[in-house]
Design a protein around this motif. Sequence first.
Motif, short mmCIF file in Angstrom:
data_model
loop_
_atom_site.label_atom_id
_atom_site.label_comp_id
_atom_site.label_asym_id
_atom_site.label_seq_id
_atom_site.Cartn_x
_atom_site.Cartn_y
_atom_site.Cartn_z
N TYR B 71 -19.12 -107.81 13.56
CA TYR B 71 -18.53 -109.03 13.00
C TYR B 71 -19.22 -109.41 11.68
N ARG B 72 -20.53 -109.28 11.69
CA ARG B 72 -21.30 -109.65 10.49
C ARG B 72 -20.93 -108.73 9.32
N ASP B 73 -20.80 -107.43 9.61
CA ASP B 73 -20.59 -106.46 8.53
C ASP B 73 -19.12 -106.27 8.17
N LEU B 74 -18.23 -106.34 9.17
CA LEU B 74 -16.83 -106.00 8.92
C LEU B 74 -15.88 -107.20 9.02
N GLY B 75 -16.31 -108.26 9.69
CA GLY B 75 -15.46 -109.45 9.78
C GLY B 75 -14.53 -109.47 10.98
N PHE B 76 -14.69 -108.54 11.89
CA PHE B 76 -13.88 -108.54 13.13
C PHE B 76 -14.70 -107.90 14.24
N ILE B 77 -14.21 -108.06 15.47
CA ILE B 77 -14.87 -107.45 16.63
C ILE B 77 -13.87 -106.59 17.38
N ARG B 78 -14.33 -105.43 17.83
CA ARG B 78 -13.48 -104.59 18.68
C ARG B 78 -13.87 -104.83 20.14
N VAL B 79 -12.84 -105.04 20.96
CA VAL B 79 -13.06 -105.19 22.40
C VAL B 79 -12.23 -104.12 23.11
N TRP B 80 -12.84 -103.35 23.97
CA TRP B 80 -12.11 -102.30 24.68
C TRP B 80 -11.19 -102.91 25.73
N GLY B 81 -10.00 -102.36 25.86
CA GLY B 81 -9.07 -102.82 26.88
C GLY B 81 -9.47 -102.27 28.24
N SER B 82 -9.13 -103.02 29.29
CA SER B 82 -9.56 -102.59 30.62
C SER B 82 -8.39 -102.31 31.57
N GLN B 83 -7.16 -102.51 31.10
CA GLN B 83 -6.02 -102.24 31.98
C GLN B 83 -5.76 -100.73 32.02
N SER B 84 -5.41 -100.25 33.20
CA SER B 84 -5.27 -98.80 33.33
C SER B 84 -4.11 -98.25 32.50
N ASP B 85 -3.06 -99.06 32.31
CA ASP B 85 -1.90 -98.55 31.57
C ASP B 85 -1.66 -99.34 30.29
N GLY B 86 -2.72 -99.82 29.70
CA GLY B 86 -2.58 -100.53 28.44
C GLY B 86 -2.28 -101.99 28.60
N PRO B 87 -2.18 -102.69 27.48
CA PRO B 87 -1.96 -104.13 27.55
C PRO B 87 -0.59 -104.46 28.13
N VAL B 88 -0.51 -105.65 28.69
CA VAL B 88 0.75 -106.11 29.28
C VAL B 88 1.85 -106.07 28.22
N GLN B 89 3.03 -105.64 28.60
CA GLN B 89 4.25 -105.64 27.77
C GLN B 89 4.19 -104.65 26.60
N ALA B 90 3.14 -103.86 26.51
CA ALA B 90 3.05 -102.98 25.34
C ALA B 90 3.71 -101.63 25.57
N GLY B 91 4.31 -101.45 26.73
CA GLY B 91 5.05 -100.22 26.99
C GLY B 91 4.25 -99.12 27.64
N GLY B 153 -13.12 -111.85 29.89
CA GLY B 153 -13.11 -112.56 31.18
C GLY B 153 -11.82 -112.38 31.96
N ASP B 154 -10.71 -112.38 31.27
CA ASP B 154 -9.42 -112.26 31.96
C ASP B 154 -8.38 -111.76 30.95
N GLU B 155 -8.44 -110.47 30.68
CA GLU B 155 -7.57 -109.87 29.66
C GLU B 155 -6.09 -110.13 29.94
N ARG B 156 -5.73 -109.93 31.18
CA ARG B 156 -4.31 -110.05 31.53
C ARG B 156 -3.78 -111.46 31.27
N ARG B 157 -4.61 -112.43 31.61
CA ARG B 157 -4.20 -113.83 31.44
C ARG B 157 -4.01 -114.17 29.96
N LEU B 158 -4.98 -113.75 29.15
CA LEU B 158 -4.88 -114.08 27.72
C LEU B 158 -3.68 -113.40 27.09
N ILE B 159 -3.50 -112.13 27.41
CA ILE B 159 -2.42 -111.38 26.79
C ILE B 159 -1.06 -111.90 27.26
N SER B 160 -1.01 -112.37 28.50
CA SER B 160 0.25 -112.95 28.99
C SER B 160 0.55 -114.27 28.30
N THR B 161 -0.51 -114.99 27.95
CA THR B 161 -0.32 -116.29 27.29
C THR B 161 0.14 -116.12 25.84
#
Lengths: 77, 207
Positions: B71-91, B153-161
């Motif tokens: 974040y300090r050097d690039l201005g963003f943070i990468r967070v690894w996804g934890s769902q087995s088949d990718g993010p919700v609704q992403a196919g 904390g709750d990837e599915r909840r945030l992505i659904s929101t």
Amino acid sequence: MKPGHGEVLITEGDIELAQDEERLLEEFRRQLDAGLWAAVPFHDDAGRRQAQMVRSFADVPRDADRVIFFPRAAGGR
Amino acid sequence: MLLALVATALVALALLSEELFPRVEELWSRHRARRRLAPPTPYDPGRERRAEQRARTLLRSCVNEEEWAMYRDLGFIRVWGSQSDGPVQAGGTGGAAYAYLLYPHRAIVAYLAQTHRLLSEYCVAFPDETRPYGSARLPDSDDVLAKWMALTGDERRLISTANMHLPGRQLDPTRVKRDLWRLSQWERARMRDAARSAASSPLDAAG
């Protein structure tokens, strides 16, 4: 977290003291009633930092250093 | 003559007072109300900067050292996804590893880690509903931390929101691809530094 202000200390206390616990619980409820989300940062078994979202005071680990309240997420544009 | 004029003016004033006084009173009370609505404290140009400083300290105390440096050097943070088949609704990703890029006050971008193919954008905001007149935004680092906590904390909840969109709606895909390239360069440089310091440590210890 507070828009326009950043981090604000709401209250602090020792969970092992009944009086403090009651105050912490009361403040926890007040924040959730105001529509905020609560999270507890922690280290997992591999030492990586993560957050645990908590929906009730009972979910807060007894050894948690802090609970961070932040505005509830909503769909943005 | 003068006396007559003064008497006439007084009579006219007395007759008009019934009409005039309420108006004057109303104008006066409006003026006072406007003064009451003015902020009690003068504008402080350093407030937002201090809020951002506090937010950066808080962010640093919560995320991993690598994420903070990112974040300090690039201005963003990468967070690894934890769902087995990718993010919700992403196919679905067919089990391929994926991650999110978290920018302050911008959409969250999901992408495939191996190919850097962008999957989708998730527009999410953290509005303060406790303020009756709308709200100022969270400081940049608080916005990133809120996303980080909600995702880890709750990837599915945030992505659904969030509101999901195809890549390119809010963030220029070329810019995101460039950021992914910057991230890979940054990681290589860190690995080189780590290898170099590991190699030099035994010599230091011996010397």
